[in-house]
Design a protein around this motif. Structure first.
Motif, short mmCIF file in Angstrom:
data_model
loop_
_atom_site.label_atom_id
_atom_site.label_comp_id
_atom_site.label_asym_id
_atom_site.label_seq_id
_atom_site.Cartn_x
_atom_site.Cartn_y
_atom_site.Cartn_z
N LYS A 185 10.86 -19.62 -9.24
CA LYS A 185 9.72 -18.72 -9.39
C LYS A 185 9.31 -18.64 -10.86
CE LYS A 185 11.90 -15.60 -7.20
NZ LYS A 185 12.54 -14.56 -6.49
N LEU A 186 8.02 -18.87 -11.12
CA LEU A 186 7.50 -18.77 -12.47
C LEU A 186 6.88 -17.40 -12.71
CD1 LEU A 186 5.81 -22.27 -12.62
CD2 LEU A 186 8.07 -21.61 -13.39
N GLU A 187 6.34 -16.81 -11.66
CA GLU A 187 5.76 -15.47 -11.75
C GLU A 187 6.11 -14.76 -10.45
OE1 GLU A 187 1.36 -13.38 -11.70
OE2 GLU A 187 1.53 -15.42 -12.43
N CYS A 188 6.57 -13.52 -10.57
CA CYS A 188 6.95 -12.78 -9.37
C CYS A 188 6.94 -11.28 -9.66
CB CYS A 188 8.33 -13.21 -8.90
SG CYS A 188 8.83 -12.38 -7.37
N PHE A 189 6.45 -10.52 -8.72
CA PHE A 189 6.47 -9.07 -8.84
C PHE A 189 7.89 -8.54 -8.80
CE2 PHE A 189 5.90 -10.25 -4.44
CZ PHE A 189 6.82 -9.48 -3.76
N CYS A 190 8.84 -9.35 -8.36
CA CYS A 190 10.24 -8.93 -8.29
C CYS A 190 10.92 -8.94 -9.65
CB CYS A 190 11.01 -9.80 -7.31
SG CYS A 190 11.13 -11.54 -7.80
N PHE A 191 10.25 -9.52 -10.67
CA PHE A 191 10.85 -9.58 -12.00
C PHE A 191 10.90 -8.22 -12.68
CE2 PHE A 191 9.36 -14.25 -12.63
CZ PHE A 191 10.39 -14.69 -11.83
N GLN A 192 10.06 -7.29 -12.23
CA GLN A 192 10.04 -5.98 -12.88
C GLN A 192 9.73 -4.89 -11.87
OE1 GLN A 192 7.13 -6.31 -15.91
NE2 GLN A 192 5.51 -6.94 -14.56
N GLN A 193 10.01 -3.69 -12.27
CA GLN A 193 9.74 -2.51 -11.45
C GLN A 193 8.23 -2.34 -11.29
OE1 GLN A 193 11.82 1.05 -12.77
NE2 GLN A 193 9.91 2.18 -12.60
N VAL A 212 0.86 -1.18 0.00
CA VAL A 212 0.00 0.00 0.00
C VAL A 212 0.90 1.23 0.00
CG1 VAL A 212 -1.78 1.29 1.24
CG2 VAL A 212 -1.79 -1.21 1.31
N ASN A 213 0.75 2.06 -1.02
CA ASN A 213 1.47 3.33 -1.10
C ASN A 213 0.75 4.31 -0.18
OD1 ASN A 213 2.70 5.73 -1.73
ND2 ASN A 213 2.16 5.71 -3.90
N THR A 214 1.42 4.80 0.84
CA THR A 214 0.79 5.71 1.81
C THR A 214 1.00 7.17 1.45
OG1 THR A 214 2.75 5.63 3.21
CG2 THR A 214 1.00 4.01 3.67
N GLN A 215 1.57 7.42 0.29
CA GLN A 215 1.88 8.79 -0.13
C GLN A 215 0.86 9.31 -1.15
OE1 GLN A 215 4.71 10.61 1.07
NE2 GLN A 215 4.43 8.95 2.52
N PRO A 216 0.70 10.63 -1.23
CA PRO A 216 -0.21 11.22 -2.24
C PRO A 216 0.49 11.41 -3.60
CG PRO A 216 0.58 12.93 -0.78
CD PRO A 216 1.16 11.64 -0.27
N ARG A 217 1.56 10.66 -3.84
CA ARG A 217 2.30 10.75 -5.11
C ARG A 217 2.59 9.34 -5.62
NH1 ARG A 217 7.86 9.67 -4.23
NH2 ARG A 217 8.39 9.64 -2.02
N SER A 218 2.86 9.23 -6.92
CA SER A 218 3.24 7.94 -7.49
C SER A 218 4.66 7.60 -7.08
CB SER A 218 3.16 7.99 -9.02
OG SER A 218 1.83 8.03 -9.43
N ILE A 219 4.90 6.31 -6.91
CA ILE A 219 6.21 5.83 -6.49
C ILE A 219 6.61 4.64 -7.36
CG2 ILE A 219 7.50 4.74 -4.62
CD1 ILE A 219 5.76 6.24 -2.64
N ASP A 220 7.87 4.63 -7.79
CA ASP A 220 8.43 3.47 -8.50
C ASP A 220 9.23 2.67 -7.49
OD1 ASP A 220 7.40 4.20 -10.99
OD2 ASP A 220 9.12 5.50 -11.42
N ALA A 221 9.02 1.35 -7.50
CA ALA A 221 9.68 0.51 -6.51
C ALA A 221 10.12 -0.79 -7.15
CB ALA A 221 8.73 0.25 -5.35
N GLN A 222 11.01 -1.48 -6.45
CA GLN A 222 11.53 -2.77 -6.90
C GLN A 222 11.69 -3.66 -5.68
OE1 GLN A 222 12.56 -3.62 -10.27
NE2 GLN A 222 12.56 -5.65 -9.41
#
Length: 186
Positions: free
Chosen positions: A131-139, A105-115
């Motif tokens: 891992k076949l699927e993972c959110f860690c594969f991309q930003q 959950v992004n708690t900020q009033p702005r967009s954030i890029d994360a990895q």
């Protein structure tokens, strides 16, 4: 009118020929699929065999049901968000496909890029955790105050040493492209 008569006749003949060619092209295209299947069957290339109704479904023979591995999940947040797994641990058999979900959950009033960066304990388990699927594969980009559920689909390689009974998968989720803070000494 005499001059137009031969050209009308030629135009009608040309139209007739074009219609015949178009019909032949359509017929050839329609016949390609069965011809392709027959050629593949004869040559033994790309054999498309129908499913035999008499054959019983066989389970995944790669699953080692004699062993159970406990997989624990951990989350570390380095940024302005809440980050956690939806379950603390699950039990899987080596070779068995499993899925867990992490929430952020992004708690900020702005967009954030994360990895996210994964780590494993014990370290010898890292090469056996597939891992076949993972959110860690991309930003990941999180909009202002956005909540996101992110799956991880994995299996444990049956070649995992028998003494390993527990694996911990830990993710560190951090903001990327953070602007330099003002007033910081160079």
């Amino acid at each position: 009118m005499d001059d137009r008569q031969p050209s009308r006749k030629l135009n009608a003949q040309m139209l007739g020929k074009l219609v015949v060619v178009a019909i032949m092209m359509f017929g050839f295209g329609y016949a390609l699929v069965p011809m392709y299947k027959k050629i593949c069957e004869i040559t033994g290339i790309n054999i498309l065999t129908p499913k035999d109704a008499t054959v019983k479904e066989v389970g995944n023979t790669q699953v080692d049901t004699t062993r159970t591995i406990t997989v624990e999940f951990d989350a570390n947040a380095h940024g302005p968000w809440r980050f956690r797994p939806t379950v603390n641990s699950i039990q899987v058999h080596p070779g068995e496909m499993a899925q867990v979900v992490y929430e952020v959950v992004n708690t900020q009033p702005r967009s954030i890029d994360a990895q996210a960066i994964p780590s494993y304990a014990p370290q010898q388990a890292a090469s056996h955790f597939k891992k076949l699927e993972c959110f860690c594969f991309q930003q990941q980009t999180l909009g202002p105050n956005q909540a996101k559920q992110m799956p991880v689909v994995f299996y444990i390689d049956p070649a995992l040493p028998k003494e390993v009974k527990t694996i911990t998968l830990s993710y560190t989720f951090f903001e990327i492209g953070v602007p330099a803070r003002e007033g910081k000494a160079s």
